[in-house]
Design a protein around this motif. Structure first.
Motif, short mmCIF file in Angstrom:
data_model
loop_
_atom_site.label_atom_id
_atom_site.label_comp_id
_atom_site.label_asym_id
_atom_site.label_seq_id
_atom_site.Cartn_x
_atom_site.Cartn_y
_atom_site.Cartn_z
N ASP A 22 0.83 -1.20 0.00
CA ASP A 22 0.00 0.00 0.00
C ASP A 22 0.87 1.26 0.00
OD1 ASP A 22 -2.29 -1.45 -0.10
OD2 ASP A 22 -3.11 -0.75 1.80
N ASP A 23 1.95 1.26 0.78
CA ASP A 23 2.87 2.39 0.78
C ASP A 23 3.41 2.65 -0.62
OD1 ASP A 23 2.69 2.76 3.53
OD2 ASP A 23 4.46 1.54 3.96
N TYR A 24 3.84 1.58 -1.24
CA TYR A 24 4.51 1.70 -2.55
C TYR A 24 3.57 2.27 -3.60
CZ TYR A 24 7.17 0.35 -6.71
OH TYR A 24 7.85 0.36 -7.90
N TYR A 25 2.40 1.66 -3.74
CA TYR A 25 1.48 2.10 -4.80
C TYR A 25 0.78 3.40 -4.43
CZ TYR A 25 2.61 -2.26 -7.01
OH TYR A 25 3.30 -3.28 -7.60
N ARG A 26 0.55 3.62 -3.16
CA ARG A 26 -0.02 4.91 -2.75
C ARG A 26 0.90 6.04 -3.19
NH1 ARG A 26 -0.13 7.15 3.48
NH2 ARG A 26 -0.47 9.35 2.92
N TRP A 27 2.21 5.88 -2.96
CA TRP A 27 3.16 6.94 -3.31
C TRP A 27 3.17 7.17 -4.82
CZ3 TRP A 27 7.18 8.37 -6.27
CH2 TRP A 27 7.94 9.48 -5.86
N ILE A 28 3.19 6.11 -5.59
CA ILE A 28 3.21 6.25 -7.05
C ILE A 28 1.95 6.95 -7.54
CG2 ILE A 28 3.02 4.96 -9.22
CD1 ILE A 28 5.03 2.98 -8.15
N PHE A 29 0.79 6.52 -7.07
CA PHE A 29 -0.46 7.08 -7.55
C PHE A 29 -0.65 8.53 -7.10
CE2 PHE A 29 -2.16 2.48 -7.53
CZ PHE A 29 -1.59 2.25 -8.76
N GLU A 30 -0.06 8.88 -5.98
CA GLU A 30 -0.17 10.26 -5.50
C GLU A 30 0.84 11.20 -6.16
OE1 GLU A 30 -1.80 9.42 -0.93
OE2 GLU A 30 0.30 9.99 -1.27
N ASN A 31 1.97 10.65 -6.61
CA ASN A 31 3.06 11.51 -7.05
C ASN A 31 3.52 11.33 -8.49
OD1 ASN A 31 4.07 12.85 -4.36
ND2 ASN A 31 3.73 10.69 -3.86
N SER A 32 3.20 10.21 -9.14
CA SER A 32 3.85 9.89 -10.41
C SER A 32 2.92 9.65 -11.58
CB SER A 32 4.74 8.66 -10.22
OG SER A 32 5.77 8.93 -9.31
N VAL A 33 1.62 9.76 -11.40
CA VAL A 33 0.68 9.51 -12.51
C VAL A 33 -0.10 10.79 -12.78
CG1 VAL A 33 -1.19 8.06 -13.37
CG2 VAL A 33 0.51 7.09 -11.79
N PRO A 34 0.25 11.53 -13.83
CA PRO A 34 -0.41 12.81 -14.10
C PRO A 34 -1.93 12.67 -14.24
CG PRO A 34 1.52 12.53 -15.50
CD PRO A 34 1.30 11.21 -14.83
N GLY A 35 -2.64 13.52 -13.54
CA GLY A 35 -4.10 13.55 -13.64
C GLY A 35 -4.83 12.62 -12.71
N LEU A 36 -4.14 11.61 -12.20
CA LEU A 36 -4.82 10.64 -11.34
C LEU A 36 -5.28 11.25 -10.01
CD1 LEU A 36 -5.83 7.84 -10.57
CD2 LEU A 36 -3.47 7.18 -10.02
N PRO A 37 -4.44 12.01 -9.29
CA PRO A 37 -4.93 12.60 -8.04
C PRO A 37 -6.16 13.49 -8.25
CG PRO A 37 -2.54 12.73 -8.13
CD PRO A 37 -3.00 12.28 -9.49
N GLU A 38 -6.17 14.23 -9.35
CA GLU A 38 -7.32 15.10 -9.63
C GLU A 38 -8.57 14.29 -9.94
OE1 GLU A 38 -3.53 17.22 -10.28
OE2 GLU A 38 -4.33 15.30 -10.98
N ALA A 39 -8.40 13.22 -10.72
CA ALA A 39 -9.56 12.37 -11.05
C ALA A 39 -10.11 11.71 -9.79
CB ALA A 39 -9.16 11.31 -12.07
N ALA A 40 -9.21 11.29 -8.91
CA ALA A 40 -9.66 10.67 -7.67
C ALA A 40 -10.37 11.68 -6.77
CB ALA A 40 -8.46 10.06 -6.94
N ALA A 41 -9.82 12.89 -6.71
CA ALA A 41 -10.42 13.92 -5.85
C ALA A 41 -11.84 14.24 -6.29
CB ALA A 41 -9.56 15.18 -5.88
#
Length: 944
Positions: free
Chosen positions: A590-609
Motif C-alpha cells: 500500500d505504501d509503494y502504490y499509494r506513493w506512485i499514484f499520488e506523485n507519479s501519474v499525471p491527472g490521477l490525483p485530480e480524477a480521484a479527488a
C-alpha cells in the motif's frame, strides 16, 4: 437469417421481456452485483458478488479483467473484461477468462517446497517462508559482503513487475543481475527499431491507418494481439487495406487483402524493394525525410565528396536502393514482383496513415533479422508515417512508466555473464548462452532465481540447461518462483509459489494504441477479504485464509528478502524498503502504490479527488487510468524557454545541449525534443554500427539468412524448419494449467505443403523424423496448402512433459516421459504415455478426452546467436526422413557436445568490444537495467 428470437428453452419464455441489455455491470454496482446462479436454472437464486478489477497475465498485453467474487463463499465465479481499461476496453481473448482455471487448478503449488534429494530426483518437503527467506537472504548477503556481486542472478521470462519494481531491487543490492528472455523473443526487432529511433518497440495506430502492413499474425497471436486486433478491425471497418507478409497462412493472413508468402529471411529484400518503388517513383514524403532523417551526418561521414544537399542525399538513396528491384526481391522470396509494386503504391497512397509492425516472426527467425525491422522502418520513414495519425510511433510515446519511491542509483558493476564482450550491441542479455558460459568457466552462480521463465523447455538446447542446473558447482542455489510445476522447476532447490494474475500487485502500461494508460494488477481474494474488514500482514496470509495455500506475491517477497539481506541496514539496502510515510518502518505494498499514484501519474490525483477518494482507492476501484489520449508526434514537442536558457546549438548538427547534456535538436528553426539517438533524429545512418566495426550494415540493408535457399538442398531431403509461430489460445509455459485452453489446443503437427508431402510419400497423421544439427525429433504431419513448399513449420507452444506420474508437471498439458543419458552429453527422451484423465478435486480432470500433447522440438535446436542483435535465430536447416522401426512419436534425441561446438562456431562470427573510448557498449543504446556509466568502461584489469 431468421429474425425469430424465441428462446429455445421453454423456461426462458416465462421471463419478463427485457427492457434492454447492458454490455457490462455498471461501476456503481460493482460492490454488490446481483445475478442469478446459473447452476440453479430455471430457479431464480440470487448470488451477491463483489466485482474487483485486475490485469490479465496470460500474455504481455496487460488487458483488464473483472473478477466476480461471491460474497458468501469468497469463491471467484468468473473473469470478464474490464470496460474501464483503456487498452482492452472490456474485451478479452480466450486466455483472460481462463485465469479462473489457474486459480482453481487442483495441481497448483500451494506451499514453499525444498529439495531433499539430488537435483532432478523429485524429492521435496514443505518448508516455511521464513526458512526460505533466511537461507536465500544469508546467501545473498554473504555474496555481497565478499564482493561476489556477479554471482547473483534474477532470470525472468515475463516480468512480474513490469514497471521498474524489480529494477529497484537489483539496484539497491548493487548488482548487475537482471537476465531476461528477450534474446529468444524480440531482440532482432528491438535492435532494428532502436538503431533508428533509440527506442526498441513500435506503437502502431492501426485504428486510424489507411494501410496496415503486418509481418506476422497480429489479429490472432501477434504482439499485444487482443488490443491490436480490435484496432486493426476498426481500421479495416474504416476502409484500411491489410497486407500480411508471413510464410504461413495464419488466420490473419486469411483475412488480409494481400498475403505474401515469402521464403523466411527474404522479408528485408521485399521491404527494400517497396522502398525502391517509392524512391524511383518519387512517392515519398520529402519534407519529413528532410526534417527528421540524419542525412546531413550520412553525407558528411560517407559521401564527403558529394554536394552536402538534400538533393544529393535523395539521389544517393535512389542509387543505393536501385539494386532492390521488385524482380530481385521476388526471386529471393519466391513470389510475384507485381504484388510488391502494388503494395508499395498502396503504402504511398496511405502516406502518413501507414501502420506497420514486426516483432518476432522473421526478425527472430533469421540471421540478420534485425535488418527486417530497419527496412520496415525505412518504409515508414519514406511514407512520413512516424508518430502520425494512423502511423507508427516509437513505443515510448504511448507507454507510461511512473517513477517509484526511493529509487536507488544504478550498480557500478558489469556482469559479463549477461552481456559479454562478444555481443556489445545485443538486445539484451545473452540469456540462452548461460550454460555455455558456465561450461567454459566464465563464472558461477551463488544464487539463481528463475521467475515466469522455463529455460529447459522454452530455450533452444534445453538439455544443456539441464546439465547446468544439475551441477551444483556451477549453480549453488536455484530458487524457482512459480505457481505451477515446470520442466525447469523440477531441477530447482526451492519451488516457491507466486501468484497468478489475480493474486498479486503490479503495474502495467503497454503501447496498445495512440494513448498513454496505466493498469493496476491486484490480489483479488485479499482485496475482497479486506473489504469485509479483515486485515493481513502479507498476501500469502490472505490466500491461506481464502483456501488456496501460502501463495505469495513478488512485491512483498522482495521487500522481505531485502530486509533479510540487510537486517540492520549496514549494507545500505534496507533504507530503500522502508516506508516513505513512516521512516524506519518496513514498506508495504500500500505504501509503494499509494506513493506512485499520488506523485507519479499525471491527472490521477485530480480524477480521484473529483470522486472523493484517494488515488490508491481510485485504482483499486477501476483498475486502470487513461493518462492521455490521442498522443501523436511526440518528437515534435517543443522545448520550453526555461530549457533553452543557457543552452547551445551546434551549427553543424543542430544538436541542442545544456550543461553538457543533449536536450533536443533544432528543426527548421524550431527547438524540438526529437528522438533519443545521438543525432536526436531518426538514424538512417548509424554511426554506432560503423564505430563498433559493422560499417557494412550502417544503413538499412539485406543480410542473407543462415537458411537462405542457397543453404538448403531440397533434393537431399533438406528443408527449412519454421518454429516461431504460436497458437492464439496458448502462451509459452503459463497456460499449461488452464484446462479450457488445452481443451482447444493441444497438438503441434508439422505443417507440410502437399508437394513436399508427395515427395516424402506421407499424408496427414503420418510420422516424419526431423534431424537438426544436434539431434532429432519425431512428429506427425499435417498436409496443407497454407505453407510454402520447401518449408516445414511447427508451433512452439506445445510438447510439455514431466518426469513423474503425479507431480512435476500439469497433467492437463504434459506427457509422462522417460529421460535418460545414453552416453556423455547424449540425451534420449521417449513418451511413456500422453495426456490422460486423472482424479482430483476438479471433476473435469476425469473428463480429459485428449491424449496428444505435442512434441518438444526446441530441445533439438542449437544456439544460433545473431552477431549484432544477439537474437537466437530460431529457423533451422533440417533434414527430413521417415522414422525407423524403433522410432516413436514424440521421440527426442540431443547431443550437447555437438551443441557446444555449434555455439563456438557461431561465436566466431562476432566482433567483440571494446568499442570507442574503451566502452563495453554504447551508453546511449537501451539496456534493460543500465549500470552506472563507469561500469561501461573496460579497465586494464578487465582486458587482462
Amino acid at each position: 437469417m431468421s429474425d425469430n428470437r424465441t428462446p429455445l428453452d421453454p423456461s426462458a419464455q416465462r421471463l419478463e421481456p427485457a427492457s434492454g441489455l447492458a454490455s457490462y455491470p455498471p461501476v456503481e454496482k460493482w460492490d454488490d452485483w446481483v445475478e442469478y446462479d446459473t447452476a440453479q436454472w430455471p430457479r431464480k437464486v440470487e448470488k451477491h458478488c463483489r466485482i474487483i478489477p485486475t490485469i490479465c497475465f496470460n500474455c504481455e498485453a496487460g488487458c483488464g479483467l473483472l473478477a466476480f467474487v461471491e460474497k458468501e463463499t469468497h469463491r471467484i465465479r468468473r473473469f470478464e473484461g474490464n470496460p474501464e481499461h483503456p487498452g482492452s476496453r472490456g474485451r478479452n481473448c480466450a486466455k483472460g477468462p481462463a485465469t479462473l482455471n489457474q486459480v482453481t487448478d487442483p495441481e497448483r503449488i500451494r506451499y514453499p517446497l525444498k529439495r531433499v534429494g539430488s537435483r532432478g530426483e523429485g524429492k521435496w518437503q514443505r518448508v516455511s517462508w521464513d526458512e526460505v527467506l533466511d537461507d536465500l537472504g544469508g546467501r545473498i548477503r554473504k555474496a555481497l559482503q565478499e564482493d561476489r556481486r556477479n554471482e547473483i542472478m534474477y532470470h525472468v521470462g515475463r516480468p512480474g513487475h513490469e514497471l521498474l519494481y524489480h529494477q529497484r531491487i537489483l539496484h539497491s543490492w548493487g548488482i548487475d543481475g537482471h537476465n531476461s528472455h528477450t534474446n529468444v523473443c524480440s531482440a532482432g526487432a528491438r535492435a532494428g527499431y532502436a538503431f533508428w529511433s533509440g527506442i526498441d518497440r513500435p506503437s502502431p495506430d492501426h485504428a486510424h491507418a489507411r494501410f496496415i502492413l503486418l509481418l506476422s499474425s497480429h489479429l490472432e497471436a501477434g504482439h499485444y494481439f487482443n488490443p491490436h486486433a480490435q484496432r486493426i478491425i476498426e481500421g479495416k471497418e474504416r476502409g484500411a487495406k491489410i497486407c500480411v507478409i508471413d510464410t504461413r497462412l495464419s488466420n490473419t493472413a486469411s483475412k488480409a487483402d494481400y498475403w505474401i508468402s515469402s521464403w523466411p529471411g527474404s522479408e528485408a529484400a521485399i521491404l527494400l524493394a517497396m522502398c525502391n518503388v517509392l524512391l524511383q517513383e518519387d512517392l515519398f514524403d520529402r519534407q519529413f525525410v528532410r526534417q527528421w532523417v540524419n542525412w546531413e551526418e550520412y553525407l558528411r561521414e560517407e559521401h564527403s565528396n558529394m554536394p552536402q544537399t538534400f538533393r544529393s542525399f535523395v539521389q544517393i538513396l535512389k542509387d543505393t536502393y536501385a539494386q532492390y528491384t521488385p524482380e530481385f526481391a521476388a526471386k529471393e522470396a519466391g513470389i510475384e514482383p507485381d504484388v510488391i509494386v502494388e503494395v508499395a503504391r498502396q503504402i504511398a497512397d496511405a502516406g502518413s496513415a501507414f501502420s506497420s509492425h514486426v516483432w518476432r516472426n522473421t526478425a527472430a527467425g533469421n540471421l540478420g533479422g534485425w535488418q527486417v525491422a530497419r527496412a520496415l522502418q525505412l518504409l515508414g520513414v519514406l511514407a512520413g508515417a512516424v508518430g502520425s495519425v494512423g502511423g507508427t510511433a516509437p513505443n515510448a510515446a504511448n507507454k507510461y512508466i511512473p517513477a517509484p519511491p526511493l529509487m536507488p542509483p544504478p550498480a557500478k558493476v558489469w556482469n559479463e555473464l549477461l552481456i559479454p564482450r562478444e555481443y556489445p550491441l545485443a538486445f539484451f542479455e545473452m540469456s540462452y548462452l548461460l550454460p555455455h558460459f558456465l561450461k567454459e568457466g566464465r563464472g558461477k552462480l551463488a544464487m539463481y532465481f528463475t521467475r515466469v521463465y522455463n529455460p529447459v523447455w522454452t530455450n533452444p538446447d534445453g538439455m544443456s540447461w539441464i546439465e547446468m542446473l544439475c551441477d551444483e558447482t556451477r549453480v549453488e542455489r536455484h530458487a524457482c518462483l512459480t505457481p505451477t510445476w515446470s520442466e525447469t522447476a523440477w531441477f530447482a532447490d526451492y519451488v516457491l509459489p507466486m501468484g497468478h494474475a489475480s493474486e498479486r500487485h503490479d503495474l502495467m502500461s503497454q503501447e496498445t494504441q495512440a494513448a498513454r494508460w496505466i493498469g493496476f494488477r491486484q490480489p483479488i481474494l485479499r482485496v475482497a477479504l479486506e473489504k469485509e474488514g479483515k486485515k493481513f500482514n502479507t498476501t500469502y496470509e490472505a490466500h491461506e485464509a481464502a483456501g488456496i495455500g501460502e501463495v505469495w506475491e513478488e512485491d512483498e517477497f522482495w521487500i522481505e528478502l531485502s530486509w533479510r539481506v540487510d537486517p540492520d541496514g549496514a549494507l545500505g539496502i534496507r533504507k530503500y524498503f522502508e516506508s516513505p510515510y513512516e521512516p524506519g518502518a518496513k514498506m508495504t505494498v500500500d505504501d509503494y502504490y499509494r506513493w506512485i499514484f499520488e506523485n507519479s501519474v499525471p491527472g490521477l490525483p485530480e480524477a480521484a479527488a473529483k470522486q472523493g477518494v484517494k488515488p490508491l482507492e481510485y485504482m483499486r476501484k477501476y483498475g486502470a487510468f487513461l493518462i492521455e489520449d490521442n498522443v501523436y508526434k511526440v518528437h515534435e514537442t517543443g522545448l520550453k524557454s526555461s530549457d533553452l536558457a543557457d543552452a547551445t546549438i551546434n551549427p553543424n548538427t543542430k544538436i541542442i545541449q545544456k550543461n553538457g547534456a543533449t536536450i533536443g535538436v533544432e528543426i527548421d528553426g524550431n527547438a524540438c525534443v526529437g528522438f533519443p539517438t545521438p543525432s536526436r533524429k531518426l538514424e538512417f545512418f548509424s554511426r554506432t554500427l560503423k564505430e563498433w566495426r559493422w560499417p557494412e550494415h550502417a544503413i538499412p540493408g539485406y543480410i542473407k539468412s543462415h537458411v537462405h535457399p542457397e543453404q538448403i538442398d531440397l533434393a537431399a531431403g533438406e528443408m527449412l524448419l519454421l518454429p516461431t509461430f504460436r497458437l492464439p489460445t496458448l502462451i509459452h509455459t503459463r497456460s499449461g494449467n488452464a484446462k479450457w485452453l488445452y481443451e482447444i489446443s493441444h497438438r503441434n503437427p508439422l505443417w507440410l505443403n502437399s508437394k513436399d508431402a508427395e515427395n516424402f510419400d506421407v499424408k496427414t497423421g503420418d510420422l516424419l523424423k526431423v534431424h537438426t544439427e544436434i539431434g532429432y525429433f519425431i512428429d506427425k504431419v499435417w498436409v496443407t496448402e497454407g505453407i510454402k513448399p520447401g518449408v516445414i513449420a511447427c508451433s512452439h507452444h506445445l510438447g510439455r512433459w514431466r518426469l513423474a506420474e503425479d507431480q512435476g508437471g500439469e497433467r492437463w498439458s504434459t506427457a509422462l516421459v522417460d529421460l535418460k543419458q545414453t552416453g556423455e552429453g547424449k540425451w534420449m527422451m521417449r513418451t511413456i504415455h500422453g495426456i490422460k484423465p486423472f482424479k482430483s478435486g476438479d471433476p473435469d480432470s476425469e473428463r480429459i478426452f485428449w491424449e496428444d500433447g505435442g512434441v518438444h522440438q526446441n530441445l533439438t535446436f542449437p544456439v544460433q546467436p545473431d552477431y549484432i542483435s544477439g537474437q537466437h535465430c530460431w529457423h533451422q536447416k533440417v533434414r527430413i526422413t521417415k522414422p525407423g522401426p524403433e522410432d516413436r512419436y514424440g521421440d527426442v534425441f540431443v547431443d550437447t557436445n555437438k551443441s557446444h561446438e555449434v555455439y563456438k562456431k557461431w561465436l566466431l562470427k562476432t566482433r567483440p568490444a571494446p568499442g570507442p573510448d574503451n566502452l563495453r557498449r554504447p551508453y546511449w543504446l537501451p539496456r534493460s537495467y543500465k549500470p552506472a556509466l563507469e561500469a561501461y568502461y573496460l579497465s586494464k584489469k578487465d582486458q587482462g
